[in-house]
Design an enzyme around this catalytic site. Structure first.
Site, short mmCIF file in Angstrom:
data_model
loop_
_atom_site.label_atom_id
_atom_site.label_comp_id
_atom_site.label_asym_id
_atom_site.label_seq_id
_atom_site.Cartn_x
_atom_site.Cartn_y
_atom_site.Cartn_z
N ARG A 174 32.84 37.03 37.34
CA ARG A 174 31.34 36.09 35.80
C ARG A 174 30.29 36.52 35.80
NH1 ARG A 174 34.10 32.51 39.25
NH2 ARG A 174 35.76 31.44 38.48
N HIS A 180 35.68 38.31 34.15
CA HIS A 180 36.70 39.68 33.83
C HIS A 180 36.51 40.18 32.40
CE1 HIS A 180 38.63 38.51 37.72
NE2 HIS A 180 39.29 37.32 37.62
N HIS A 222 43.32 42.37 40.03
CA HIS A 222 43.55 41.08 40.40
C HIS A 222 45.44 40.75 41.23
CE1 HIS A 222 43.28 36.78 40.14
NE2 HIS A 222 42.01 36.63 39.49
N ASP A 260 37.75 30.89 46.19
CA ASP A 260 37.83 31.02 45.25
C ASP A 260 36.41 31.88 45.49
OD1 ASP A 260 37.70 32.38 42.67
OD2 ASP A 260 37.84 31.34 40.79
N GLU A 282 40.04 40.77 45.90
CA GLU A 282 39.93 41.27 44.85
C GLU A 282 38.12 41.94 45.43
OE1 GLU A 282 38.92 39.07 41.35
OE2 GLU A 282 40.43 37.23 42.24
#
Length: 383
Positions: free
Chosen positions: A112, A137, A211, A281, A347
């Site tokens: 982000r 992304h 991803h 996350d 990631e």
């Protein structure tokens, strides 16, 4: 998961059959690495998409699309030699087009960016963003939506494909014509290596990642699998899942994964960070990362199948995402719904929102310099 997420592709891996005397030793040609290409489908805009199948000489297979660099399959054996796909796969190209970033390349900027954009050298660059001013992304024209040109190759028992794409100056709001090459290699050691290279003709920011979702069990959820993240610290997020700009220790938090832990024991932990994301996350600061050398970042193990995965990277950070938003609407090619926790994305990256946090490692790329990063996904088996 994926095409054969729950299906066994072979009863026993070749190595076990040889050991049992059930097969004769194959010729060198039979075991040679292969890299092939074939038609996969046509986009909604009418553009053809290819699928590249990479096989080493030890039974590992990886499949990659020219659309978004999507990884659809990663076939590896379990402790009994049974080969399954441990990557999540969607039903068809139409589904991938409707679900940006699913098991795909990420760019120009993975993760982000807040405030609707960023500034370089005092020049403001606005990005297509949400109503809250967040670009994710790379935005709606990010690399997961692009068609890449593929060049397959094989050498020394390994097989691979290089995907190339040139992003025009101003594409997605980012300055500079960015020439990108991403090379996927399946090595003889059952390693999937991804090498990222990029150059620009204007100062820009860049953060490339992948991803791909893994599930070492080949089905179900990842909650009974263990994860270890070699990181003393992480970058906290706020309720909007944006980086606050802090770098905080993991000690004493549910995000302390310095020793292997069962993922299911942490995704519902009473920790504000976990609640913000409804699971993991989060970006972790890789111990020794960002210095140009491969260092181990994450280790995952599935006790039931014996499969293991070690992720090593040159990047300074790694984002763990436990598929918190999955709700069964996405389905595999055989019709099975992907529920919450169906996969784990690992990631490797620079930190989220680095362009707006000068204390984070810089993501600025200037003309005359080359962006170079490498990540290895190393598959193995515990007895």
């Amino acid at each position: 998961m994926a095409v054969a997420a729950n299906q066994t592709r072979a009863a026993l891996a070749p190595a076990l059959l040889f050991a049992a005397g059930l097969l004769c030793a194959p010729s060198a040609d039979a075991l040679a690495a292969t890299a092939t290409r074939a038609p996969y489908g046509v986009t909604a805009a009418g553009a053809p998409v290819e699928i590249f199948t990479l096989k080493n000489d030890h039974g590992m297979t990886v499949k990659v699309l020219s659309y978004g660099g999507v990884i659809t399959q990663v076939d590896v054996p379990d402790r009994q030699g049974r080969i399954q796909n441990v990557a999540l796969e969607l039903a068809d190209l139409k589904t991938y087009e409707a679900r940006a970033n699913f098991s795909s390349l990420l760019g120009r900027y993975a993760n982000r960016i807040s405030n609707g954009g960023f500034s370089i050298d005092g020049v403001r660059h606005d990005l297509p963003s949400s109503a809250e001013g967040v670009s994710s992304h790379g935005g709606p024209t990010g690399f997961s939506t692009r068609l890449w040109t593929g060049t397959p190759f094989k050498r020394h028992g390994a097989a691979g494909v290089t995907l190339a794409y040139t992003a025009a100056d101003g594409e997605g709001g980012y300055p500079g014509t960015l020439k990108v090459a991403v090379t996927y290699t399946v090595t003889r050691q059952n390693v999937l290596r991804i090498d990222y290279r990029a150059t620009t003709d204007k100062p820009t920011v860049i953060n490339l990642s992948h991803h791909v979702y893994f599930n070492l069990a080949g089905g179900g959820t990842i909650y009974d699998q263990t994860a270890q993240v070699l990181a003393q610290s992480f970058t906290p997020i706020n309720a909007r899942k944006l980086a606050t700009g802090e770098i905080a220790p993991v000690a004493g938090r549910a995000l302390d994964l310095r020793e292997p832990v069962r993922l299911g024991d942490r995704v519902t932990a009473d920790d504000p960070q976990i609640k913000f994301a409804n699971g993991f996350d989060h970006n972790f600061v890789v111990d020794g990362g960002g210095r140009g050398k491969l260092v181990p970042a994450v280790r995952v193990a599935d006790p039931a199948s014996g499969r293991t995965l070690e992720v090593a990277t040159t990047q300074p950070g790694v984002q763990l995402f436990t598929a918190n938003s999955f709700n069964g609407t996405l389905k595999t090619p055989d019709g099975r719904p992907l529920e919450k926790g169906a996969g784990l994305a690992i990631e490797t990256q620079h930190f989220a929102d680095s362009p707006n946090h000068p204390n984070f490692p810089s993501t600025v790329l200037r003309p005359g310099r080359t962006f170079r990063q490498t990540t290895e996904f190393r598959f193995g088996v515990n007895p």
